[in-house]
Design a protein around this motif. Structure first.
Motif, mmCIF file in Angstrom:
data_model
loop_
_atom_site.group_PDB
_atom_site.id
_atom_site.type_symbol
_atom_site.label_atom_id
_atom_site.label_comp_id
_atom_site.label_asym_id
_atom_site.label_seq_id
_atom_site.Cartn_x
_atom_site.Cartn_y
_atom_site.Cartn_z
ATOM 1 N N MET A 1 7.894 9.852 4.401
ATOM 2 C CA MET A 1 7.251 8.541 4.466
ATOM 3 C C MET A 1 5.756 8.715 4.688
ATOM 4 O O MET A 1 5.329 9.524 5.501
ATOM 5 N N ASN A 2 4.954 7.919 3.949
ATOM 6 C CA ASN A 2 3.498 8.018 4.073
ATOM 7 C C ASN A 2 2.892 6.634 3.894
ATOM 8 O O ASN A 2 3.379 5.827 3.102
ATOM 9 N N ILE A 3 1.812 6.341 4.639
ATOM 10 C CA ILE A 3 1.118 5.066 4.509
ATOM 11 C C ILE A 3 -0.323 5.345 4.089
ATOM 12 O O ILE A 3 -1.034 6.110 4.741
ATOM 13 N N THR A 4 -0.755 4.697 3.004
ATOM 14 C CA THR A 4 -2.127 4.805 2.521
ATOM 15 C C THR A 4 -2.760 3.425 2.584
ATOM 16 O O THR A 4 -2.137 2.425 2.214
ATOM 17 N N HIS A 5 -4.013 3.378 3.044
ATOM 18 C CA HIS A 5 -4.707 2.093 3.193
ATOM 19 C C HIS A 5 -5.759 1.964 2.101
ATOM 20 O O HIS A 5 -6.669 2.785 1.990
ATOM 21 N N HIS A 6 -5.643 0.918 1.292
ATOM 22 C CA HIS A 6 -6.569 0.677 0.192
ATOM 23 C C HIS A 6 -7.580 -0.427 0.516
ATOM 24 O O HIS A 6 -8.328 -0.854 -0.362
ATOM 25 N N GLY A 7 -7.579 -0.903 1.732
ATOM 26 C CA GLY A 7 -8.509 -1.947 2.142
ATOM 27 C C GLY A 7 -8.325 -2.274 3.608
ATOM 28 O O GLY A 7 -7.412 -1.765 4.271
ATOM 29 N N ALA A 8 -9.216 -3.131 4.146
ATOM 30 C CA ALA A 8 -9.175 -3.559 5.544
ATOM 31 C C ALA A 8 -9.271 -2.385 6.517
ATOM 32 O O ALA A 8 -8.680 -2.415 7.596
ATOM 33 N N VAL A 9 -10.012 -1.343 6.118
ATOM 34 C CA VAL A 9 -10.234 -0.223 7.036
ATOM 35 C C VAL A 9 -11.694 -0.133 7.477
ATOM 36 O O VAL A 9 -11.988 0.422 8.533
ATOM 37 N N ASN A 10 -12.610 -0.695 6.684
ATOM 38 C CA ASN A 10 -14.025 -0.703 7.071
ATOM 39 C C ASN A 10 -14.502 -2.103 7.430
ATOM 40 O O ASN A 10 -15.692 -2.364 7.504
ATOM 41 N N GLY A 11 -13.576 -3.006 7.642
ATOM 42 C CA GLY A 11 -13.901 -4.383 7.962
ATOM 43 C C GLY A 11 -12.630 -5.186 8.036
ATOM 44 O O GLY A 11 -11.548 -4.639 8.269
ATOM 45 N N VAL A 12 -12.754 -6.507 7.800
ATOM 46 C CA VAL A 12 -11.583 -7.368 7.963
ATOM 47 C C VAL A 12 -11.067 -7.940 6.642
ATOM 48 O O VAL A 12 -10.230 -8.835 6.643
ATOM 49 N N THR A 13 -11.563 -7.442 5.524
ATOM 50 C CA THR A 13 -11.113 -8.005 4.249
ATOM 51 C C THR A 13 -10.512 -6.925 3.358
ATOM 52 O O THR A 13 -10.595 -5.736 3.639
ATOM 53 N N GLY A 14 -9.899 -7.376 2.255
ATOM 54 C CA GLY A 14 -9.320 -6.447 1.295
ATOM 55 C C GLY A 14 -8.019 -5.817 1.738
ATOM 56 O O GLY A 14 -7.696 -4.694 1.336
ATOM 57 N N SER A 15 -7.221 -6.527 2.535
ATOM 58 C CA SER A 15 -5.972 -5.958 3.045
ATOM 59 C C SER A 15 -5.079 -5.481 1.908
ATOM 60 O O SER A 15 -4.747 -6.235 0.993
ATOM 61 N N CYS A 16 -4.700 -4.211 1.968
ATOM 62 C CA CYS A 16 -3.799 -3.634 0.974
ATOM 63 C C CYS A 16 -3.323 -2.285 1.503
ATOM 64 O O CYS A 16 -4.128 -1.379 1.704
ATOM 65 N N HIS A 17 -2.023 -2.181 1.741
ATOM 66 C CA HIS A 17 -1.459 -0.963 2.327
ATOM 67 C C HIS A 17 -0.275 -0.518 1.470
ATOM 68 O O HIS A 17 0.531 -1.336 1.032
ATOM 69 N N GLN A 18 -0.184 0.778 1.246
ATOM 70 C CA GLN A 18 0.876 1.337 0.395
ATOM 71 C C GLN A 18 1.791 2.208 1.241
ATOM 72 O O GLN A 18 1.340 3.164 1.878
ATOM 73 N N LEU A 19 3.069 1.862 1.224
ATOM 74 C CA LEU A 19 4.082 2.622 1.954
ATOM 75 C C LEU A 19 4.936 3.387 0.949
ATOM 76 O O LEU A 19 5.658 2.789 0.143
ATOM 77 N N ASP A 20 4.846 4.722 0.965
ATOM 78 C CA ASP A 20 5.709 5.565 0.138
ATOM 79 C C ASP A 20 7.040 5.725 0.855
ATOM 80 O O ASP A 20 7.093 6.294 1.937
ATOM 81 N N TYR A 21 8.100 5.220 0.248
ATOM 82 C CA TYR A 21 9.398 5.292 0.926
ATOM 83 C C TYR A 21 10.340 6.315 0.307
ATOM 84 O O TYR A 21 11.398 6.616 0.869
ATOM 85 N N THR A 22 9.994 6.848 -0.862
ATOM 86 C CA THR A 22 10.644 8.056 -1.385
ATOM 87 C C THR A 22 9.535 8.878 -2.028
ATOM 88 O O THR A 22 8.368 8.477 -2.050
ATOM 89 N N SER A 23 9.885 10.014 -2.590
ATOM 90 C CA SER A 23 8.870 10.862 -3.217
ATOM 91 C C SER A 23 8.326 10.255 -4.496
ATOM 92 O O SER A 23 7.265 10.659 -4.987
ATOM 93 N N THR A 24 9.030 9.249 -5.049
ATOM 94 C CA THR A 24 8.602 8.673 -6.330
ATOM 95 C C THR A 24 8.425 7.163 -6.284
ATOM 96 O O THR A 24 8.131 6.551 -7.309
ATOM 97 N N GLU A 25 8.629 6.551 -5.115
ATOM 98 C CA GLU A 25 8.584 5.090 -5.039
ATOM 99 C C GLU A 25 7.808 4.634 -3.814
ATOM 100 O O GLU A 25 7.840 5.262 -2.760
ATOM 101 N N SER A 26 7.134 3.488 -4.003
ATOM 102 C CA SER A 26 6.344 2.927 -2.913
ATOM 103 C C SER A 26 6.298 1.414 -3.032
ATOM 104 O O SER A 26 6.675 0.842 -4.063
ATOM 105 N N VAL A 27 5.833 0.775 -1.977
ATOM 106 C CA VAL A 27 5.659 -0.671 -1.964
ATOM 107 C C VAL A 27 4.266 -0.979 -1.435
ATOM 108 O O VAL A 27 3.746 -0.278 -0.568
#
Length: 457
Positions: A1-27
């Motif tokens: 399992m891995n979490i990648t943040h594509h926004g809302a890390v340098n401020g309060v906008t652009g919220s977008c987080h990716q959760l890899d729940y298998t080696s080939t799939e994510s949400v």
């Protein structure tokens, strides 16, 4: 399992987080635009979505959903899971975002909305749903929404990844509501979380209490009544506008023997806000007990006599002209909440230099926004630039933090301490650096070494 943040890390906008729940799939959890200093010229999706099977939407604010059309353009074709109320609001929000920031071509807008409505899967609160089919058996991932109390339909999401005894529960807070806000119940802490991704908008501050903020609002408006001034309230179309109307109806109701209060005009100059207010009325089953009691007593907290709604742009310009020549007080609520665009900018351009004007900020003002500049330079007698013109600030500037739709530091701490099983890892997002650091220190002091606390990068 891995979490990648594509926004809302340098401020309060652009919220977008990716959760890899298998080696080939994510949400993806949310896919919002960047605003203020966080904004860039290109909104195109700049990360690999080849493994993304679904999008989960926590709520319908633009900084959580505004890049969905760009997600479609990048090739995303999976379902969009969200709560039932958010499913009703989302097409309205995306249509407005397209018209304001992308195109006025109705064919393009209609094509995008058609695609959106085919993708939306509306889910009840507290109901588990499986994420799209896994290539690794058995099915490894399910999720559910719990009420977040931020705006209508808002949720935090619990995601279960894996199977026992290695089951991990990941909680994404979305935006959490403040306690004792009008209309919606306060969020309740989840039973447990192994990993928590939590917002920190007010991680370094605590809000005014409800009595104090209502008293402050009443005093500002009474001053405006006395000098026949205009009160301008920049407010997000979803959430803040409806909460303010609710509070104003209560103040007017309590002052029903005062003719000044009964004659004051409350103007909502935003077709979007009007549409969302009708949605709040439609989903009144989600209101809190206090609001439901007012309805039962024959009151209409979002549709009272003094309330006027401005629809067309022509009407909008006519209202500004009328208020420029009037000799009576008026309260104007208009978007955008951070004054980054929308009809509030025209009001500010006209009335910000008038000493009888009062500006009330009731929500967070992001770095680099016109709202933050007015908030910063107004009390110093400074100026701002609006539409390339220098405007001197003579209006009185007020900030009432208690009306924020975001939980304060106490609320963010309570969300964690209220869990029966505390998280092993907390990742802090969606805040300015000072707020994130302050919240991290608070969590470390309370939870000790049992919980690892990180500021997401």
């Amino acid at each position: 399992m891995n979490i990648t943040h594509h926004g809302a890390v340098n401020g309060v906008t652009g919220s977008c987080h990716q959760l890899d729940y298998t080696s080939t799939e994510s949400v993806l959890i949310d896919c919002g635009i960047f605003q203020g200093e966080d904004a860039g010229p290109d909104l195109a999706i700049d990360f690999d979505i080849s493994t993304v099977t679904a999008l989960i939407v926590t709520h319908c604010h633009i900084d959580h959903v505004g890049r969905i059309p760009y997600l479609f353009a990048a090739g995303f074709s999976g379902p969009i899971f969200t709560s039932k109320a958010s499913a009703s609001l989302l097409p309205l929000v995306i249509e407005d975002a397209l018209k304001v920031g992308v195109t006025r071509d109705q064919k393009i807008i209609d094509a995008c909305l058609s695609l959106l409505e085919k993708r939306i899967v509306a889910v009840e609160f507290n109901q588990w749903f499986e994420l799209p089919g896994s290539n690794e058996l058995p099915p490894l991932t399910k999720a559910r929404f719990q009420r977040a109390g931020h705006i209508l339909g808002s949720a935090y999401v619990e995601v279960d990844v894996g199977v026992k005894p290695n089951l991990q529960r990941v909680v994404f807070s979305g935006d959490l509501g403040a306690p004792y806000t009008p209309l919606l119940p306060s969020p309740k802490a989840p039973y447990k979380a192994d990993v928590l991704v939590i917002e920190s908008t007010y991680g370094d501050k605590n809000h005014q209490g409800r009595k104090e903020r209502t008293s402050t609002l009443k005093k500002v408006i009474e001053k405006a009544v006395a000098d026949s001034g205009v009160v301008l309230v920049p407010a997000f179309s979803i959430g803040r506008t409806q909460e303010l109307l609710y509070e104003l109806e209560q103040i007017i109701h309590n002052a029903r023997k005062n003719p000044s209060w009964q004659s004051i005009n409350v103007i909502v100059d935003s077709p979007m806000a009007a549409n969302f207010t009708s949605k709040y009325r439609e989903f009144k089953s989600l209101w809190d007990d206090e609001a439901k009691k007012r309805l039962a007593n024959g009151r209409h907290p979002l549709d009272f006599r003094q309330l006027h709604t401005v629809d067309s742009h022509k009407e909008h310009l006519a209202v500004i002209e009328y208020l420029s020549k009037r000799d009576e007080a008026a309260i104007v609520i208009a978007a955008s909440g951070m004054c980054t665009g929308g009809r509030i900018v025209n009001y500010l351009s006209r009335f910000l230099s008038d000493k009888t004007t009062d500006i009330i900020f009731v929500g967070y003002q992001g770095r680099g926004t016109l709202g933050r500049d007015i908030q910063t330079y107004g009390p110093r007698g400074g100026y701002v630039h609006i539409n390339d013109s220098k405007v001197t600030i003579r209006a009185k500037i007020h900030t009432i933090s208690g009306y924020s739709a975001h939980a304060d530091q106490k609320g963010l701490v309570k969300f964690v301490t209220g869990m029966r099983k505390k998280p092993a890892l907390i990742k802090i997002v969606h805040g300015d650096e000072q707020a994130k650091q302050a919240l991290a220190q608070k969590y470390k002091a309370i939870l000790g070494n049992a919980t690892s606390v990180e500021i997401a990068k």
